[in-house]
Design an enzyme around this catalytic site. Structure first.
Site, short mmCIF file in Angstrom:
data_model
loop_
_atom_site.label_atom_id
_atom_site.label_comp_id
_atom_site.label_asym_id
_atom_site.label_seq_id
_atom_site.Cartn_x
_atom_site.Cartn_y
_atom_site.Cartn_z
N THR A 1 -5.40 3.11 7.18
CA THR A 1 -5.90 4.41 6.71
C THR A 1 -4.84 5.50 6.84
O THR A 1 -4.85 6.47 6.07
CB THR A 1 -7.18 4.84 7.45
N ASP A 2 -3.91 5.37 7.79
CA ASP A 2 -2.81 6.34 7.86
C ASP A 2 -2.02 6.36 6.55
O ASP A 2 -1.72 7.42 6.00
CB ASP A 2 -1.87 6.00 9.02
N VAL A 3 -1.66 5.17 6.08
CA VAL A 3 -0.89 5.07 4.84
C VAL A 3 -1.72 5.55 3.66
O VAL A 3 -1.29 6.40 2.87
CB VAL A 3 -0.42 3.62 4.62
#
Length: 581
Positions: A435-437
């Site tokens: 989810t960071d990316v």
């Protein structure tokens, strides 16, 4: 997310990617997006034969990184690389329209699922190819080595059976949390480094005593310890279906007028459609820097605002020259200015930077921008027409005081942790920072949509996105991969099998020299008797698609088949994943 039907004439090579791109372009709401042709295929400039999501995950390293914690390559049970490719395609269309407004002749954009996978792995690829040792690269080590991390990636289960994810952003909170639960201080201290580095390495080996500690405590006690220590815990949802989120980003137009000039006039594109656009970025870790990185790859000038002495992440090994490889993966090529936000002079310096910018983006904690006097309403008078972007953890989904918004907590609460696992494994977040990316990519797409709206209306606006909203973009449903979807172990590696192995298992058995009724255990034993290259011709002849699984990102970076999509200097880095024509 409900997948929308691709518009007439859109290519269907990678159907999930096409549907994601079409959905995002519909959200942009600009009729001119239909005038830009776009294409998403599986391999792009790579000379590796790729025909589906599993093949991409196998060849490009996703199975390797996702499986590190388990000690073996493992597929994500969702079309993650395809989702990333869909976002890239939508970004490319928006960037092409902005380039046209500046005089460029751009008619088409192309990207691929393979390039999307490499971009998603940029930090891991940089670490694996830098001078220092990357503890996560190479063949995965056995799960639990050095004290025991659960193979699923989520080591914590309370006495009453609640599976939960824990976040503690500093050693003091970590120590206090475990002390309140009665854990041995030595075990707590031994676990901190691995826990702290799990975002970077996609592995986490903790002393088994810590898991035993929480198994003696009901979840109410765990929650109390988290509240008192400043840590955060959230149960892992067992339902893989995502919450209902209308859009992964929202755009709120400003009421006042703003500038509409984007870049300098030109008559052709050089692959940098945002040339002349300026972005000021104040962000740490992955989500915010990824958003700025994408805008830079599209040609924008990006200025990073860092604290005095520079971002602490710059010094975290492995190093590429004088800078952390992982930091460099998302921040190379950006200009840097150091500012002390705690002073009036520092805040004024930010306002001066913004006065000459088109975009200001940050991923600060909730409320920080208002406390600093650098929220959207504070900066609008400084730069009429500004696009102000906040990439948060939760947005407004969990109220005004949400838990800390980090990748694994978001995976746990959004159902993504359940969706990425096979049906015979309990739900657990992937230690690959999914989810960071995706959150950074979604933020960048929202910025591009806001810049297009500014061209049409003459007004700037505020873009709000979050890790949580980005997680809902990944298409998913109940059920995950079956046994034949897992990589097949050979004498010297692994092979990812195509859908034919599931649909007609007898084909696989015969290709391995077995009877058509051979069971899974017999097939697995037979496959281990010979190296990967020995099996590939027979599998191809039998009509079973088979892709050797990447088990070393360093080897991938030396593979000539990937060279068109990678640049190698102090470390390997993905090239810009769009082709404009």
């Amino acid at each position: 997310m409900t997948l929308c039907v691709p518009r007439a004439g859109a290519p269907a090579t990678a159907p999930v990617a096409v549907a994601v791109a079409a959905h995002l372009l519909d959200l942009v709401g600009e009729p001119d997006t239909a005038s830009v042709g776009w294409e998403i295929d599986w391999q792009g400039p790579l000379t590796v034969p790729l025909a589906d999501e599993r093949a991409v995950q196998a060849a490009c390293g996703i199975m390797h990184v996702h499986g590190r914690a388990a000690g073996r390559p493992a597929p994500l049970a969702v079309d993650y690389a395809s989702t990333v490719a869909g976002v890239l395609a939508a970004q490319g269309v928006c960037a092409a329209l902005l380039a046209r407004a500046a005089g460029a002749d751009v008619k088409r954009v192309r990207t691929s699922v393979g390039q999307a996978a490499l971009l998603a792995l940029a930090q891991y690829l940089a670490a694996a190819t830098a001078d220092g040792d990357d503890p996560g690269d190479g063949l995965p080590s056995p799960a639990g080595a050095g004290g025991g991390h659960a193979p699923t990636g989520c080591p914590f289960v309370s006495a009453d059976g609640v599976r939960f994810e824990l976040e503690a952003l500093d050693a003091e909170r970590w120590l206090d949390f475990w002390q309140l639960l009665g854990a041995d201080r030595a075990d707590t201290g031994r676990g901190w480094r691995s826990f702290q580095q799990r975002f970077a390495t996609a592995t986490c080996s903790l002393p088994l005593a810590l898991s035993a500690t929480v198994r003696r405590a009901p979840f109410t006690a765990v929650q109390s310890a988290a509240d008192r220590s400043g840590a955060a815990v959230l149960p892992v949802r067992e339902d893989p279906l995502p919450p209902t989120v209308t859009s992964p980003w929202t755009l709120t137009p400003f009421s006042g007028p703003g500038g509409t000039t984007i870049g300098r006039p030109r008559t052709s594109t050089d692959g940098a459609p945002l040339r002349g656009l300026r972005v000021v970025e104040s962000a740490r870790r992955v989500q915010g820097p990824m958003a700025g990185h994408v805008l830079r790859l599209l040609g924008a000038d990006v200025v990073r605002v860092e604290p005095p002495g520079g971002d602490p992440m710059r010094g975290i090994p492995p190093m590429a020259g004088t800078t952390s490889a992982r930091f460099s993966a998302l921040n190379a090529g950006k200009a840097v200015t150091e500012v002390d936000f705690t002073t009036d002079a520092g805040r004024q310096a930010v306002r001066e930077l913004v006065s000459e910018a088109d975009v200001f983006l940050h991923n600060w904690a909730p409320g920080k921008a208002a406390r600093l006097g650098l929220d959207a309403d504070d900066l609008r008078p400084v730069r009429p027409g500004l696009v102000y972007a906040w990439a948060s953890g939760w947005g407004d989904a969990l109220g005004p005081e949400p838990p800390v918004g980090t990748d694994y907590l978001v995976q746990a609460h959004s159902g993504l942790a359940a969706a990425v696992r096979p049906v015979d494994e309990p739900p657990a977040p992937s230690l690959m920072t999914l989810t960071d990316v995706l959150g950074g990519l979604v933020c960048a797409h929202g910025v591009l949509a806001a810049l297009l709206a500014r061209l049409r209306t003459g007004r700037g606006g505020r873009v709000d996105s979050s890790l949580y909203s980005a997680a809902t973009l990944v298409p998913r449903g109940p059920g995950g991969p079956v046994a034949t979807d897992r990589p097949l172990r050979t004498r010297d590696g692994y092979i990812a099998l195509g859908p034919q192995a599931r649909e007609r298992p007898g084909l696989l058995a015969r290709a391995l020299g077995l009877g058509p009724s051979a069971g899974a255990d017999t097939i697995a034993s037979r496959a281990r008797t010979r190296p990967t290259t020995d099996w590939l011709p027979g599998l191809a002849a039998a009509g079973v698609a088979a892709t050797p699984v990447c088990t070393s990102l360093a080897d991938l970076a030396r593979d000539a088949r990937f060279a068109p999509a990678l640049v190698v200097a102090d470390h390997a880095a993905p090239r810009a994943p769009w082709e404009f024509s």
